[in-house]
Design an enzyme around this catalytic site. Structure first.
Site, PDB file in Angstrom:
ATOM      1  N   ALA A 142       0.844  -1.265  -0.087  1.00 46.62           N
ATOM      2  CA  ALA A 142      -0.008  -0.076   0.050  1.00 46.62           C
ATOM      3  C   ALA A 142       0.798   1.327  -0.095  1.00 46.62           C
ATOM      4  O   ALA A 142       1.945   1.153   0.348  1.00 46.62           O
ATOM      5  CB  ALA A 142      -0.729  -0.078   1.196  1.00 46.62           C
ATOM      6  N   PHE A 143       0.390   2.394  -0.315  1.00 44.98           N
ATOM      7  CA  PHE A 143       0.957   3.431  -0.437  1.00 44.98           C
ATOM      8  C   PHE A 143       1.833   3.980   0.549  1.00 44.98           C
ATOM      9  O   PHE A 143       2.805   4.760   0.540  1.00 44.98           O
ATOM     10  CB  PHE A 143       0.516   4.627  -1.200  1.00 44.98           C
ATOM     11  CG  PHE A 143      -0.290   5.455  -0.208  1.00 44.98           C
ATOM     12  CD1 PHE A 143      -1.478   5.220   0.078  1.00 44.98           C
ATOM     13  CD2 PHE A 143       0.297   6.576   0.057  1.00 44.98           C
ATOM     14  CE1 PHE A 143      -2.403   6.023   1.051  1.00 44.98           C
ATOM     15  CE2 PHE A 143      -0.772   7.461   1.087  1.00 44.98           C
ATOM     16  CZ  PHE A 143      -1.750   7.218   1.546  1.00 44.98           C
ATOM     17  N   LYS A 144       1.432   3.702   1.936  1.00 45.86           N
ATOM     18  CA  LYS A 144       1.905   4.304   2.993  1.00 45.86           C
ATOM     19  C   LYS A 144       3.417   3.741   3.081  1.00 45.86           C
ATOM     20  O   LYS A 144       4.004   4.511   4.263  1.00 45.86           O
ATOM     21  CB  LYS A 144       1.123   3.688   4.119  1.00 45.86           C
ATOM     22  CG  LYS A 144      -0.301   4.527   4.410  1.00 45.86           C
ATOM     23  CD  LYS A 144      -1.074   4.177   5.430  1.00 45.86           C
ATOM     24  CE  LYS A 144      -2.476   5.021   5.519  1.00 45.86           C
ATOM     25  NZ  LYS A 144      -3.350   4.565   4.479  1.00 45.86           N
ATOM     26  N   ASP A 145       3.710   2.642   2.441  1.00 44.49           N
ATOM     27  CA  ASP A 145       5.516   2.374   2.493  1.00 44.49           C
ATOM     28  C   ASP A 145       6.168   3.626   2.179  1.00 44.49           C
ATOM     29  O   ASP A 145       7.274   3.659   2.604  1.00 44.49           O
ATOM     30  CB  ASP A 145       5.466   1.092   1.577  1.00 44.49           C
ATOM     31  CG  ASP A 145       4.892  -0.107   2.480  1.00 44.49           C
ATOM     32  OD1 ASP A 145       5.071  -0.346   3.497  1.00 44.49           O
ATOM     33  OD2 ASP A 145       4.363  -0.904   1.501  1.00 44.49           O
ATOM     34  N   LEU A 204       6.589   5.625   5.390  1.00 40.94           N
ATOM     35  CA  LEU A 204       6.891   4.940   6.613  1.00 40.94           C
ATOM     36  C   LEU A 204       8.271   4.254   6.367  1.00 40.94           C
ATOM     37  O   LEU A 204       9.127   4.173   7.367  1.00 40.94           O
ATOM     38  CB  LEU A 204       5.902   3.962   6.907  1.00 40.94           C
ATOM     39  CG  LEU A 204       4.725   4.756   7.545  1.00 40.94           C
ATOM     40  CD1 LEU A 204       3.215   3.988   7.765  1.00 40.94           C
ATOM     41  CD2 LEU A 204       4.928   5.369   9.063  1.00 40.94           C
TER      42      LEU A 204
END
Ligand code: PLP
Length: 465
Positions: free
Chosen positions: A111-114, A117
């Site tokens: 998911a794009f949160k990588d 993060l």
């Protein structure tokens, strides 16, 4: 670079300070005091450069004074050179004439949160080593944030991460992605309660200032400026690929907490020719309603096919509110206090006008989401996840197709939401190779009651057992 609080009362901090602090002590969010501005020539010179190289150009002015150029280069090379499984890092896929998808799911948790993060974990390492300090990350997740934060922090020397999820209320893939990480600095806690209970527990820990200082509490949700900053980069890489600065580009962004789309607004503020930003929401449509009526008013959260957007309070909207109100901290404080007390506030007409000048917004319910998934499968052979489909549907309805290329952000891999994909498209997406054995991996989590004292005692007792 100096950062100031949207509520105007907390001390200003440098990049290192805001990264380690998260929420400002006056309850506000940190924003850069002045936005760096890039000339057309500087943007043109990004053509042909790698993701990590463009990331350096974009991020360097935000961290100057806190991270040396050499350290920043090294961190960006390891983040975007190694941790992502596509050579382009954020590839564009064409779906129709002048319509594109920006795939942001090639990181470790799909998911794009990588994007943010993975980098944030490295910043934590860098700053804690320098200060010889320990950090405690505490977060609540209904899904994607938790696994991305754990992946970003696993094995980091001076960082412990405690991640709360509502027991029995996250999908199997999402839970397994968190609970099969067995490093001793990772503690997964299943709370006997809902996601809102988890979030309330985290908030209570942050508001307990003595506890906060004792354990060195830090946030990894998108109130942390470093996350927004990391996401600005892919607006530049994609727009430059499509002809910026000599051609403007429009974006449609599946939106929950307003972090991802706010990064697009920052890119525009830095000089990237962004034509229109479309806020795409599911039936939890607080932002679409705000644009329509001028009233920012939270409703009851309902469960949808795109659970990572099942949010009724968009934290990062406060950052935009600060700009809409002429960077007036007192005005933001008044708005947010009204919201705190009445679950609603009404934008002044001049602020609403500015909001409407920069954004359009649309709402997509589950039936429309599925229809959009089917439509793209049929017309382009593309299988989109439900969050992405929300963005595509809004792009279609609200962004005119013409000379301006339209880019929809694809925020998750379809396998993360396999059931919805199966229902809409009749196809069962498969896990990528590096995750094929996810369901056979050993799982570890602890269960706690919905109780602040029990949680604080657990955090104080340290890493996993
Ligand atoms: C978090 C998330 C979103 C929403 O992003 P915001 O920055 O909170 O607006 C959309 N799609 C997916 C898959 C997510 O995980």
């Amino acid at each position: 670079m100096k950062y100031i609080s949207t509520r105007g009362q907390a001390e200003s901090l440098d990049f290192e300070g805001v990264t380690l602090t998260g929420l400002a002590r006056d309850g506000g969010l940190y924003v850069p005091e002045i936005l760096p501005k890039f000339s057309a020539d500087k943007i043109r010179a990004m053509r042909g450069k790698s993701y990590a190289e463009i990331a350096f150009e974009v991020i360097q002015p935000f961290v100057v004074g806190s991270v040396s150029d050499a350290d920043l280069k090294r961190m960006l090379e390891t983040t975007y050179g190694n941790a992502f499984r596509h050579a382009a890092v954020a590839p564009l896929v064409q779906l129709d004439t002048n319509e594109w998808l920006l795939e942001l799911f090639h990181g470790p948790t799909l998911a794009f949160k990588d994007f943010a993060l993975q980098l944030l974990g490295r910043f934590f390492d860098h700053f804690t080593a320098k200060r010889d300090q320990k950090l405690t990350i505490l977060g609540a997740t209904s899904g994607d944030t938790g696994s991305a934060a754990i992946e970003g922090c696993r094995g980091r020397k001076n960082v412990s991460i405690f991640m709360l999820h509502p027991k029995g209320r996250v999908s199997d893939v999402q839970r397994k992605q968190m609970t099969t990480v067995l490093e001793p600095n990772v503690v997964n806690i299943a709370v006997e309660g809902t996601f809102d209970d988890c979030q309330a527990l985290v908030k209570a820990c942050f508001n307990d200032l003595s506890f906060r200082d004792e354990v060195g509490l830090t946030a990894v949700n998108s109130i942390n400026w470093a996350r927004v900053m990391a996401q600005v980069v892919y607006y530049f890489t994609s727009a430059v690929s499509l002809g910026a600065p000599d051609r403007a580009v429009s974006y449609s962004v599946p939106t929950g907490n307003f972090g991802d789309i706010f990064a697009g607004y920052i890119a525009k503020g830095m000089g990237l020719p962004v034509h229109t930003l479309a806020i795409a929401t599911n039936s939890n449509d607080i932002l679409a309603r705000t644009l329509e009526t001028g009233s920012y008013s939270s409703g009851v959260t309902s469960a949808t096919l795109s659970p990572s957007m099942d949010i009724q309070v968009s934290s990062n909207f406060e950052r935009l509110l600060f700009d809409l109100s002429g960077r007036n901290g007192e005005q933001v404080r008044t708005y947010m206090e009204t919201f705190q007390n009445e679950k609603s506030f009404t934008l002044a007409p001049e602020h609403l006008e500015l909001l409407r000048a920069g954004f359009v917004a649309g709402r997509v319910d589950d039936a429309m989401t599925k229809a959009a998934m089917r439509r793209y499968q049929q017309k382009s052979g593309y299988i989109a996840d439900p969050h992405t489909a929300v963005g595509l549907d809004v792009a279609n309805r609200y962004l005119p197709k013409g000379a301006v290329p339209v880019v929809a952000l694809s925020t998750a891999h379809p396998v993360k939401f396999g059931t919805a994909v199966e229902e809409a498209c009749g196809i069962t997406p498969t896990l990528p190779d590096h995750m094929a054995d996810l369901f056979e991996r050993e799982e570890r989590f602890e269960t706690l009651p919905n109780d602040i004292k029990a949680l604080q005692a657990r955090v104080l007792s340290g890493g996993s057992r």
